[in-house]
Design an enzyme around this catalytic site. Structure first.
Site, PDB file in Angstrom:
ATOM      1  N   ASP A  47      -2.043  -5.101  -9.271  1.00  0.00           N
ATOM      2  CA  ASP A  47      -3.441  -5.272  -8.823  1.00  0.00           C
ATOM      3  C   ASP A  47      -4.372  -4.194  -9.350  1.00  0.00           C
ATOM      4  OD1 ASP A  47      -2.405  -3.334  -7.066  1.00  0.00           O
ATOM      5  OD2 ASP A  47      -3.261  -4.240  -5.254  1.00  0.00           O
ATOM      6  N   SER A 139      -1.818  -0.502   6.782  1.00  0.00           N
ATOM      7  CA  SER A 139      -3.097   0.197   6.551  1.00  0.00           C
ATOM      8  C   SER A 139      -4.240  -0.785   6.343  1.00  0.00           C
ATOM      9  CB  SER A 139      -3.042   1.109   5.325  1.00  0.00           C
ATOM     10  OG  SER A 139      -1.786   1.550   5.048  1.00  0.00           O
ATOM     11  N   ASP A 181      -4.064  -5.905  -0.763  1.00  0.00           N
ATOM     12  CA  ASP A 181      -3.758  -5.913   0.667  1.00  0.00           C
ATOM     13  C   ASP A 181      -4.980  -6.273   1.507  1.00  0.00           C
ATOM     14  OD1 ASP A 181      -1.444  -4.960  -0.423  1.00  0.00           O
ATOM     15  OD2 ASP A 181      -1.658  -2.921   0.347  1.00  0.00           O
TER      16      ASP A 181
HETATM   17  C1  GLA Z   1       0.446  -1.004  -2.226  1.00  0.00           C
HETATM   18  C2  GLA Z   1      -1.034  -1.025  -2.599  1.00  0.00           C
HETATM   19  C3  GLA Z   1      -1.408  -2.348  -3.263  1.00  0.00           C
HETATM   20  C4  GLA Z   1      -0.457  -2.679  -4.404  1.00  0.00           C
HETATM   21  C5  GLA Z   1       1.000  -2.538  -3.968  1.00  0.00           C
HETATM   22  C6  GLA Z   1       1.963  -2.709  -5.105  1.00  0.00           C
HETATM   23  O1  GLA Z   1       0.690  -1.959  -1.225  1.00  0.00           O
HETATM   24  O2  GLA Z   1      -1.833  -0.830  -1.453  1.00  0.00           O
HETATM   25  O3  GLA Z   1      -2.743  -2.292  -3.698  1.00  0.00           O
HETATM   26  O4  GLA Z   1      -0.720  -1.875  -5.518  1.00  0.00           O
HETATM   27  O5  GLA Z   1       1.256  -1.279  -3.364  1.00  0.00           O
HETATM   28  O6  GLA Z   1       1.895  -4.003  -5.613  1.00  0.00           O
END
Ligand code: GLA
Length: 394
Positions: A47, A139, A181
């Protein structure tokens, strides 16, 4: 949000009004908001280089009961931490990171204030069923539910909400995460995973085939290395882009690098950087293939793509750990399992496993026993049902 019918108070929100009254004495003007955690099916560590991801929002969620405080103070009470912290609402724009759980709601309040929303005095009670440190995005669930609680009914376009919460994490909490997320916490939907294009910030809903289940198995560990390794990977991807740009000046992120282009430039990259970029480029390709496979109910292919993703994260991106690898390898030996991989940032947290619905009970039993025997830890297991995105609970 996102056109979903409002959720009603039940299960996790039962008694939240009374709990609020006990904490703050009165519940006048009380409203309750919910934002879900997520499990990412495929598209890991893609992402922040503007690639593709395919998570689903979960039933596990953060719930915030909120009411005006009337005295200009912003009070944050977390049931999990059994702690209340107070801030002067009008001064939230000057707040700075404290390395404390309140950084997430305060960071969101800070970003809301910066975006021109007046932060009023309010009392918040925070309840969550998303296990912290599990890689299921507690989070983002806290950020998005905090934003809705602080807005208390004031409108914000859904995409702005997701971006504002991501800014809270990147600029305030100082974690350079991508948008996945927060985005899926806002846009999640019952019965469908969400394929997100992290560059255009558009999405489409992908129904999952009948007859299969997705289970998240929690290693119950979170290795300290995670946060620094995440920053390192972000940096390594930036190095890859800088190198590739010397030859292809229109490349702005790894999203612009397809498999063929990557093959033609990889020998010019430092070996570690080449392995990181190899993961990202192929993982983006896997997301697109997984979406098609899911739409066509090609279950074996979906399973193979999950395993390829894990091996790539394990060997090329190097964000897995012994506990995650053990869960994946064990899962693949259980009858009825199509595929399994780590999910989320890595270095602990959860795996996600795709299996026949008829194999769920056997899988739960076998994986728990094997993990307990190996690590003397009982793993928690969550049934991953795609659920609605954030909104008010009526
Ligand atoms: C964490 C980050 C996301 C993404 C994942 C890995 O969850 O918050 O933005 O980068 O790791 O895919």
């Amino acid at each position: 949000m996102a056109g979903e019918p409002p959720r009603t108070m039940s299960g996790a929100t039962a008694g939240i009004g009374e709990a609020f009254r006990r904490q703050y004495g009165t519940a006048e003007g009380l409203r309750v908001f919910r934002a879900p955690g997520r499990v990412n099916l495929i598209g890991e560590h893609t992402d922040y280089t503007l690639g593709f991801v395919m998570p689903m929002a979960l039933d596990l969620a953060t719930y915030i009961a909120a009411a005006p405080s009337g005295d200009g103070r912003l009070r944050l009470y977390s049931e999990i931490h059994d702690e209340v912290r107070e801030f002067e609402a009008a001064l939230i724009i000057q707040a700075v990171r404290e390395g404390h759980w309140t950084d997430y709601p305060v960071g969101v309040a800070h970003q809301l204030a910066r975006a021109g929303f007046k932060i009023e005095g309010a009392n918040l009670l925070i309840r969550s069923t998303v296990p912290e440190g599990s890689g299921l995005s507690s989070s983002a669930a806290l950020e998005v539910s905090s934003a809705l609680a602080l807005l208390h009914g004031r409108e914000i376009p859904p995409l702005d909400l997701a971006r504002l919460c991501q800014r809270a994490e990147v600029d305030f909490v100082k974690m350079p995460c991508g948008i996945m997320d927060q985005y899926v916490s806002v846009f999640g939907r019952d019965h469908a995973a969400v394929e997100i294009d992290c560059r255009s910030l558009e999405h489409r809903y992908v129904p999952l085939p009948e007859g299969v289940a997705f289970l998240a198995v929690n290693t119950m560990v979170k290795h300290a290395l995670g946060a620094s390794a995440y920053r390192e990977r972000v940096q390594e991807c930036a190095t890859a882009v800088a190198e590739i740009r010397r030859r292809f000046s229109d490349v702005e992120s790894l999203r612009d690098v397809n498999v063929a282009l990557f093959e033609s430039v990889k020998s010019a990259l430092p070996p570690v950087v080449a392995r990181r970029a190899h993961h990202v480029v192929h993982e983006n390709d896997r997301v697109n293939r997984f979406v098609v496979a899911s739409e066509q109910a090609q279950l074996d292919l979906m399973g193979r793509l999950l395993v390829e993703s894990h091996r790539s994260l394990q060997h090329d991106y190097e964000v897995s750990c012994a506990e995650l690898d053990f869960l994946v390898d064990t899962a693949l030996d259980i009858e009825g399992v199509y595929g399994s991989r780590m999910t989320g940032g890595g270095f602990g947290g959860c795996t996600v496993t795709m299996l026949e619905t008829g194999a769920v009970a056997r899988f739960r039993d076998a994986i728990s026993r094997a993990y307990e025997k190996q690590f003397q830890i009982t793993p928690q297991i969550y049934d991953c049902k795609p659920s609605a995105g954030a909104g008010e609970v009526s």
